[in-house]
Design a protein around this motif. Structure first.
Motif, short mmCIF file in Angstrom:
data_model
loop_
_atom_site.label_atom_id
_atom_site.label_comp_id
_atom_site.label_asym_id
_atom_site.label_seq_id
_atom_site.Cartn_x
_atom_site.Cartn_y
_atom_site.Cartn_z
N MET A 1 22.16 22.19 3.19
CA MET A 1 22.66 22.62 4.48
C MET A 1 23.89 21.78 4.84
N VAL A 2 24.86 22.43 5.46
CA VAL A 2 26.06 21.76 5.95
C VAL A 2 25.99 21.76 7.48
N TYR A 3 26.26 20.60 8.07
CA TYR A 3 26.22 20.46 9.52
C TYR A 3 27.61 20.06 10.04
N ILE A 4 28.09 20.77 11.05
CA ILE A 4 29.35 20.46 11.71
C ILE A 4 29.02 19.76 13.02
N ASP A 5 29.64 18.59 13.27
CA ASP A 5 29.31 17.90 14.53
C ASP A 5 30.52 17.54 15.39
N ALA A 6 31.74 17.89 14.95
CA ALA A 6 32.92 17.63 15.77
C ALA A 6 34.06 18.54 15.32
N VAL A 7 34.92 18.91 16.27
CA VAL A 7 36.05 19.79 15.95
C VAL A 7 37.34 19.19 16.52
N HIS A 8 38.44 19.49 15.83
CA HIS A 8 39.76 19.05 16.28
C HIS A 8 40.59 20.29 16.59
N PHE A 44 34.13 28.42 2.55
CA PHE A 44 32.82 27.92 2.13
C PHE A 44 31.70 28.82 2.66
N ILE A 45 31.74 29.14 3.95
CA ILE A 45 30.68 29.96 4.54
C ILE A 45 30.68 31.36 3.95
N SER A 46 31.85 31.90 3.66
CA SER A 46 31.93 33.24 3.06
C SER A 46 31.24 33.29 1.70
N LYS A 47 31.32 32.19 0.96
CA LYS A 47 30.68 32.13 -0.36
C LYS A 47 29.23 31.68 -0.27
N ASN A 48 28.86 31.01 0.82
CA ASN A 48 27.52 30.43 0.99
C ASN A 48 26.98 30.78 2.38
N PRO A 49 26.67 32.04 2.63
CA PRO A 49 26.21 32.41 3.98
C PRO A 49 24.87 31.75 4.32
N ASN A 50 24.63 31.60 5.60
CA ASN A 50 23.36 31.07 6.12
C ASN A 50 23.06 29.65 5.69
N CYS A 51 24.09 28.83 5.50
CA CYS A 51 23.82 27.44 5.12
C CYS A 51 24.65 26.45 5.93
N THR A 52 25.19 26.89 7.07
CA THR A 52 26.00 26.01 7.91
C THR A 52 25.51 26.10 9.35
N LYS A 53 25.32 24.94 9.97
CA LYS A 53 24.87 24.86 11.36
C LYS A 53 25.70 23.83 12.11
N THR A 54 25.66 23.92 13.41
CA THR A 54 26.18 22.83 14.24
C THR A 54 25.06 21.81 14.39
N LYS A 55 25.42 20.61 14.85
CA LYS A 55 24.40 19.62 15.20
C LYS A 55 24.95 18.76 16.33
N TYR A 56 24.03 18.18 17.09
CA TYR A 56 24.39 17.44 18.29
C TYR A 56 23.63 16.13 18.34
N TYR A 57 24.26 15.11 18.91
CA TYR A 57 23.60 13.82 19.12
C TYR A 57 23.21 13.74 20.59
N ARG A 58 21.92 13.79 20.85
CA ARG A 58 21.43 13.77 22.22
C ARG A 58 20.17 12.92 22.31
N TYR A 59 20.10 12.17 23.38
CA TYR A 59 18.92 11.35 23.65
C TYR A 59 18.60 10.42 22.48
N GLY A 60 19.65 9.89 21.85
CA GLY A 60 19.47 8.91 20.79
C GLY A 60 19.11 9.45 19.43
N ARG A 61 19.24 10.76 19.22
CA ARG A 61 18.93 11.30 17.89
C ARG A 61 19.72 12.59 17.63
N TRP A 62 19.83 12.93 16.37
CA TRP A 62 20.54 14.15 15.96
C TRP A 62 19.58 15.34 16.00
N ALA A 63 20.10 16.48 16.43
CA ALA A 63 19.31 17.72 16.47
C ALA A 63 20.16 18.86 15.93
N ALA A 64 19.54 19.72 15.14
CA ALA A 64 20.24 20.89 14.59
C ALA A 64 20.57 21.85 15.72
N GLY A 65 21.74 22.47 15.61
CA GLY A 65 22.17 23.47 16.59
C GLY A 65 21.99 24.87 16.03
#
Length: 94
Positions: A1-8, A44-65
């Motif tokens: 799984m690939v997780y994105i946690d910040a954007v520019h 990447f997502i076009s070649k590997n669908p359903n394997c990318t999620k966002t994630k967030y750091y909240r309340y002292g821990r990481w959680a999948a988005g």
């Protein structure tokens, strides 16, 4: 799984913001350090669908988005509609 946690964002010649780059990792429990362009992530997502999620750091821990998907080979979205614009939830900016 690939997780994105910040954007520019950058601005186009008309002053509109667009996602230019993002930080990602393969691990849910660590902050992302790898960086890619929006185009690289779309490819990447076009070649590997359903394997990318966002994630967030909240309340002292990481959680999948939400799942990230591609619309029109041009936009990245976390919701299920086909609006032709980027939407990666409320990921932090860097």
């Amino acid at each position: 799984m690939v997780y994105i946690d910040a954007v520019h964002y950058e601005q186009d010649e008309y002053g509109n913001e667009y996602i230019a780059r993002m930080k990602w990792t393969n691990y849910l429990t660590t902050q992302a350090t790898d960086e890619c362009t929006k185009r690289q992530m779309i490819d990447f997502i076009s070649k590997n669908p359903n394997c990318t999620k966002t994630k967030y750091y909240r309340y002292g821990r990481w959680a999948a988005g939400e799942d990230v998907r591609v619309v029109d080979n041009r936009y990245l979205r976390t919701d299920a509609n086909n609006i032709k614009a980027d939407n990666l939830g409320s990921l932090p900016r860097y």
